[in-house]
Scaffold this motif. Structure first.
Motif, PDB file in Angstrom:
ATOM      1  N   UNK A 125      47.776  19.108 -18.165  1.00  0.00           N
ATOM      2  CA  UNK A 125      46.268  19.231 -18.567  1.00  0.00           C
ATOM      3  C   UNK A 125      45.193  17.655 -18.139  1.00  0.00           C
ATOM      4  N   UNK A 126      45.815  16.811 -18.466  1.00  0.00           N
ATOM      5  CA  UNK A 126      45.255  15.432 -18.034  1.00  0.00           C
ATOM      6  C   UNK A 126      45.556  14.447 -19.205  1.00  0.00           C
ATOM      7  N   UNK A 127      44.961  13.219 -19.074  1.00  0.00           N
ATOM      8  CA  UNK A 127      45.256  12.082 -20.081  1.00  0.00           C
ATOM      9  C   UNK A 127      44.677  12.470 -21.340  1.00  0.00           C
ATOM     10  N   UNK A 128      45.518  12.086 -22.468  1.00  0.00           N
ATOM     11  CA  UNK A 128      45.273  12.493 -23.701  1.00  0.00           C
ATOM     12  C   UNK A 128      43.710  12.238 -24.181  1.00  0.00           C
ATOM     13  N   UNK A 129      42.972  11.335 -23.754  1.00  0.00           N
ATOM     14  CA  UNK A 129      41.611  11.467 -24.006  1.00  0.00           C
ATOM     15  C   UNK A 129      40.518  12.434 -23.492  1.00  0.00           C
ATOM     16  N   UNK A 130      41.064  13.150 -22.533  1.00  0.00           N
ATOM     17  CA  UNK A 130      40.145  14.247 -21.933  1.00  0.00           C
ATOM     18  C   UNK A 130      40.878  15.633 -21.559  1.00  0.00           C
ATOM     19  N   UNK A 131      42.190  15.485 -21.782  1.00  0.00           N
ATOM     20  CA  UNK A 131      42.744  16.995 -21.730  1.00  0.00           C
ATOM     21  C   UNK A 131      42.037  18.009 -20.728  1.00  0.00           C
ATOM     22  N   UNK A 132      41.966  17.759 -19.520  1.00  0.00           N
ATOM     23  CA  UNK A 132      41.478  19.011 -18.884  1.00  0.00           C
ATOM     24  C   UNK A 132      40.037  19.031 -18.913  1.00  0.00           C
ATOM     25  N   UNK A 133      39.138  18.409 -19.795  1.00  0.00           N
ATOM     26  CA  UNK A 133      37.915  18.450 -19.862  1.00  0.00           C
ATOM     27  C   UNK A 133      37.024  17.435 -19.431  1.00  0.00           C
ATOM     28  N   UNK A 134      35.644  17.781 -18.865  1.00  0.00           N
ATOM     29  CA  UNK A 134      34.896  16.320 -18.811  1.00  0.00           C
ATOM     30  C   UNK A 134      34.353  15.937 -20.137  1.00  0.00           C
ATOM     31  N   UNK A 158      25.391  17.049 -23.572  1.00  0.00           N
ATOM     32  CA  UNK A 158      26.140  17.156 -22.203  1.00  0.00           C
ATOM     33  C   UNK A 158      25.617  15.873 -21.183  1.00  0.00           C
ATOM     34  N   UNK A 159      24.161  15.514 -21.463  1.00  0.00           N
ATOM     35  CA  UNK A 159      23.764  14.221 -20.815  1.00  0.00           C
ATOM     36  C   UNK A 159      24.321  12.895 -21.340  1.00  0.00           C
ATOM     37  N   UNK A 160      24.904  13.000 -22.359  1.00  0.00           N
ATOM     38  CA  UNK A 160      25.466  11.973 -22.800  1.00  0.00           C
ATOM     39  C   UNK A 160      26.752  11.496 -22.780  1.00  0.00           C
ATOM     40  N   UNK A 161      27.421  12.575 -22.141  1.00  0.00           N
ATOM     41  CA  UNK A 161      28.957  12.745 -21.794  1.00  0.00           C
ATOM     42  C   UNK A 161      29.273  11.403 -21.142  1.00  0.00           C
ATOM     43  N   UNK A 162      30.259  10.853 -21.703  1.00  0.00           N
ATOM     44  CA  UNK A 162      30.917   9.703 -21.199  1.00  0.00           C
ATOM     45  C   UNK A 162      32.255  10.219 -20.178  1.00  0.00           C
ATOM     46  N   UNK A 163      32.187   9.918 -18.683  1.00  0.00           N
ATOM     47  CA  UNK A 163      33.073  10.421 -18.085  1.00  0.00           C
ATOM     48  C   UNK A 163      34.180   9.296 -17.522  1.00  0.00           C
ATOM     49  N   UNK A 208      36.924   7.498 -23.523  1.00  0.00           N
ATOM     50  CA  UNK A 208      35.652   7.480 -23.345  1.00  0.00           C
ATOM     51  C   UNK A 208      35.081   7.894 -24.742  1.00  0.00           C
ATOM     52  N   UNK A 209      33.584   7.497 -24.683  1.00  0.00           N
ATOM     53  CA  UNK A 209      32.976   7.690 -26.154  1.00  0.00           C
ATOM     54  C   UNK A 209      33.106   9.035 -26.583  1.00  0.00           C
ATOM     55  N   UNK A 210      32.748   9.871 -25.566  1.00  0.00           N
ATOM     56  CA  UNK A 210      32.941  11.122 -26.021  1.00  0.00           C
ATOM     57  C   UNK A 210      34.231  11.989 -26.569  1.00  0.00           C
TER      58      UNK A 210
END
Ligand code: F0G
Length: 463
Positions: free
Chosen positions: A286-295, A64-69, A74-76
């Motif tokens: 949902x959102x852009x295809x590299x996050x789709x509604x998620x952090x 969670x702390x490594x999440x790239x927002x 994003x790397x994540x």
């Protein structure tokens, strides 16, 4: 054989708040006998769902702390994508905020009036999203899957002959997809065998129908395959998982189950054209295809969880939990689905409360009784969840009247499970005092979430 222990140590805890019987009577009445309307703090043991309720590992919290927002690329996301590609072999990965978002997107693209989506058993949100597209959802479960009390190793299997007959009757051109749910949640968390997957795949190949997997509980299903299908006795779970997905053209998944995440989901698939259509809808909803509604942090937690869930020490403990509870209940004569499902124990409410007719929702009445007796929150999977009315306004009964006790992953210990068994056995011994329920309010779709009920004021004594 020694006790199979929880394969983890507890680093962080949260309190359970206790209530008295008198308090619970009022809480239940105020919640209209619907567990979805009870505050979580008023629940002692929460077995409403195994979805989004897992305890994350210290590795996931570190992730969670490594999440790239970053909004794009994003790397994540790449960690998430590569993990899913490695596990499933499916090349295209589309994140979504949860399972039903994946379903909404997929079925908006492929469903339409006059089309049929065929399954072993569709989960309720899957069916609702299919129906929202105009298509019809068709459950073709094997015969043994419909009898809760009769043990069989793979009660989640699809009825392959019925599938073939259905295609002949409706025409392959009207069946844009077959989706196999592993494990079969609505049918008791029962697994599907690899043999059955291969047979379904062969029929799909013959008629050129794409096959998807509803992969919410893929690891639990594959562990059952290892335990029960001789051919896989010595095969590591990750290899069984690889073979399972090798037969699929794609999958939808809610990461709130076997990925130990509190939120998240994805679609993974092979067909680039279908993926483009899904991505276009994803961007709107949902959102852009590299996050789709998620952090980004959620993508990290899911990627880590998906690898952790294939640990066979974990899976052994996981499957033993439901088996242990089922054994205790069966020994006391409680009608419980046999064998135990992967993520949940299912009580057969029709047999448990055989003095209550299905029109008075024995499943929901049992849910209410378990809350009252011990503060246990469970979920009806029966005619309140699935029932519809015919043209004369009469209830069309569901296939089974079950009460699900879903076990959150890595959350409760053996003494919590012992307590659950004690409460259920006590309720069983006093079952004749339990009354049926009637609905006083219901929504047009997925009514069980918000329905209001009250006790009928007489006991139905026809037995
Ligand atoms: N498919 C299956 C087999 C499920 O069990 C669920 C959710 C979904 C799809 C939808 O996923 O909740 O992330 O949108 N099942 C939960 C349950 C709600 O309690 O069984 P979601």
């Amino acid at each position: 054989m020694k006790t199979i222990i929880e394969p983890f140590k507890i680093k962080s805890v949260e309190p359970i708040y206790f209530t008295t019987l008198e308090q619970r009577k009022k809480i239940l009445f105020d919640a209209f006998y619907n567990p979805f309307l009870i505050k979580a703090q008023d629940v002692i043991i929460d077995l409403l769902t195994d979805s989004g309720t897992s305890a994350m590992s210290s590795a996931q919290w570190a992730g969670i702390m490594l999440g790239d927002e970053s909004y794009a690329g994003s790397n994540s996301f790449f960690h998430f994508e590569k993990t899913i590609q490695d596990i499933t072999g499916l090349p295209i990965v589309i994140p979504t905020h949860q399972g039903r978002a994946s379903e909404k997107i997929l079925f908006s693209v492929i469903g339409a009036l006059g089309k049929y989506i065929v399954s072993n058993t569709l989960f309720d949100t899957t069916r609702a999203n299919i129906e929202a597209s105009g298509a019809q959802g068709i459950d073709l479960l094997c015969a043994e899957g419909k009898i809760p009390s009769t043990p069989a190793p793979f009660k989640g299997n699809m009825d392959v002959d019925a599938f073939r007959n259905f295609i002949k009757e409706k025409g392959a051109e009207n069946i844009p997809l077959c989706i196999v749910t592993v494990t079969n949640n609505s049918g008791g968390g029962q697994p599907v065998s690899m043999q059955n997957i291969r047979e379904v795949r062969a029929v799909c190949d013959e008629y050129k129908i794409p096959m998807f997997i509803d992969a919410c509980r893929f690891a639990e299903n594959c562990y059952f395959i290892k335990l029960r299908e001789k051919e896989f006795e010595h095969v590591p779970v990750h290899a069984i998982v690889g073979e399972l997905f090798s037969y699929a053209d794609g999958c939808t998944m809610s990461a709130k189950k076997d990925a130990f995440a509190n939120i998240g989901g994805f679609i993974a698939l092979r067909n680039e054209e279908l993926a483009m259509q899904c991505r276009n809808l994803l961007i709107i909803t949902e959102g852009f295809p590299t996050y789709g509604g998620l952090a980004g942090r959620d993508l990290e937690a899911i990627a880590i969880g998906l690898k952790e869930v294939m640990d066979e020490n974990y899976l052994q403990y996981r499957i033993r939990t439901t088996e242990y509870l089922t054994e205790k209940l069966a020994a006391a004569g409680v009608p419980v689905m046999q064998p135990a499902g992967g993520h949940a124990v299912y009580l057969d409410a029709k047999a448990f409360l055989n003095h209550i007719p299905v029109t008075q929702y024995p499943g929901q009445a049992l849910v209410a009784a378990l809350y009252l007796a011990g503060g246990i929150r469970s979920c009806e999977i029966g005619s309140l969840m699935f029932g519809k009315y015919d043209e004369n306004g009469n209830l069309v009964e569901a296939m089974m009247e079950l009460v699900r006790l879903a076990i959150p992953r890595r959350v409760y210990t053996q003494s919590h499970i012992d307590y659950v068994a004690e409460v259920i056995i006590e309720v069983y011994n006093n079952r004749h005092q339990i009354k049926g329920l009637e609905v006083t309010y219901e929504a047009p779709a997925l009514r069980h979430f918000t329905a209001r009920l009250k006790e009928v004021d007489f006991l139905f004594l026809y037995n």
